[in-house]
Design an enzyme around this catalytic site. Sequence first.
Site, PDB file in Angstrom:
ATOM      1  N   LYS A  68     -11.254  -0.987  10.357  1.00 14.46           N
ATOM      2  CA  LYS A  68     -11.126  -2.127   9.259  1.00 14.46           C
ATOM      3  C   LYS A  68     -11.721  -3.445  10.254  1.00 14.46           C
ATOM      4  CE  LYS A  68      -7.624  -0.511   6.097  1.00 14.46           C
ATOM      5  NZ  LYS A  68      -8.566  -0.160   5.081  1.00 14.46           N
ATOM      6  N   HIS A 116       0.894  -1.341  -0.081  1.00 15.86           N
ATOM      7  CA  HIS A 116       0.086  -0.074   0.080  1.00 15.86           C
ATOM      8  C   HIS A 116       0.869   1.177   0.233  1.00 15.86           C
ATOM      9  CE1 HIS A 116      -2.951   2.983   1.570  1.00 15.86           C
ATOM     10  NE2 HIS A 116      -3.887   1.913   1.554  1.00 15.86           N
ATOM     11  N   ASP A 148       2.709  -4.230   8.031  1.00 15.57           N
ATOM     12  CA  ASP A 148       1.574  -3.555   7.938  1.00 15.57           C
ATOM     13  C   ASP A 148       0.391  -4.684   7.910  1.00 15.57           C
ATOM     14  OD1 ASP A 148      -0.845  -2.609   6.802  1.00 15.57           O
ATOM     15  OD2 ASP A 148       0.181  -1.830   5.093  1.00 15.57           O
ATOM     16  N   GLN A 156      -4.684  -5.519   7.137  1.00 15.97           N
ATOM     17  CA  GLN A 156      -5.670  -6.464   6.618  1.00 15.97           C
ATOM     18  C   GLN A 156      -5.875  -7.498   7.138  1.00 15.97           C
ATOM     19  OE1 GLN A 156      -7.873  -5.356   4.429  1.00 15.97           O
ATOM     20  NE2 GLN A 156      -6.926  -3.361   3.857  1.00 15.97           N
TER      21      GLN A 156
END
Length: 419
Positions: free
Chosen positions: A238, A136, A212, A215
Amino acid sequence: MISSNETRQQATKSTVDWEHVRADFPILKRTVHGKPLIYLDSTATSQKPQPVLDIMNDYYLTCNANIHRGVYEISETATRRYEEARSKIGRFINARSSREIIYTRNTTESINLVAYSWARANLHEGDVILLSKMEHHSNIVPWQILARERGIALRFLDVSPHGTLVLDNLSEMLEGVRLVSLTQMSNVLGTINPVEEIITEAHAVGVLVLLDAAQSVPHLPVDVQALDVDFLAFSGHKMCGPTGIGILYAKRVLLDAMPPFLGGGDMISSVTLDGFTTNELPWKFEAGTPAIAEAIGLGAAVDYLNGIGMENVHAREQELTAYVLDKVRAIKGVTVHGPDASEKGGVISFEVEGAHPHDVATILDSEGICVRAGHHCCQPLMHHLDVPALARASFYVYTRISDIDALVEGIAKVQKVFA
């Protein structure tokens, strides 16, 4: 008191009633363009269950006050709830201590905190940071800024045609590297990267690792001690929590040595006209009035996900992903990017021949179906895949099999429009 690990184990032993879970999300009762809302953009942000909405509203109704300063009752109540949420979040990812949990605004700010504090204190001209081509922008641009400023080199792991990281040459790629910063799960391909292997090999040559986890933490069981990861970043919005709150986990020895990221109230122990001393962890990195209701809301989201069980969340998403891949890959003229369901989370990114992804999303919206279209903040990956953009559907605990059937019917309508 039942620990979060015991809660997970109990939830895993039971059969989850996914329709009951779905009923907790009030927004899913509404219609869009006269059609029932079908929300397939959870990778961008998840919907919020009623318990999270209720606890945030209760904060504003019953104990809205600033924290850490007031000695009056409602301020002390707000402080207690804010810090209890931190402890819940720490247990959720199995941190050694809540002092290793830093509140930020989002994953992006968490990564930037590492870039501006740890990296600027420790990296110098000629050092190398290892990233990948599936990152990202939030895990590319902060390092590009640093590279321009300090003369640091960036190196990128390749992505295979299958949608997985190329790791055959990992030992070679780690030469001269001081930090590896990678996504644990791709927001475009859904690929779940073998981060355990990467962390082990990096640590063997003295390299730190940042994940990261924007997700992964919402969708998989994540244990920072088992991973032995040095830094880990994720966002509340999220994972059934509110926007405006994120987390940086870091090993305490690293946080102790890092300079503060922002200056102001609450991050100081004392201030004189000649200088200041910093507060203890974690407040050393939390300047100014924080997102109090949002932190409390994230704590409630952790409770909610623990009640379902993260093993159950992951298993459900793999079931949904296997189903959608079978359906969509069978449609002539549709290309799906990324690995098989066993190697990915609840995300599919696809192209419909002859239709721009924005047109795909617009037509699906007319059917009440929300999908994302564009470069998904991954322009280098789009270039690698040789596509201008992709349509993306993503799933969560409230997704039904019937939602996927509607997506397949919607794609057929797209093809009919562009036939």
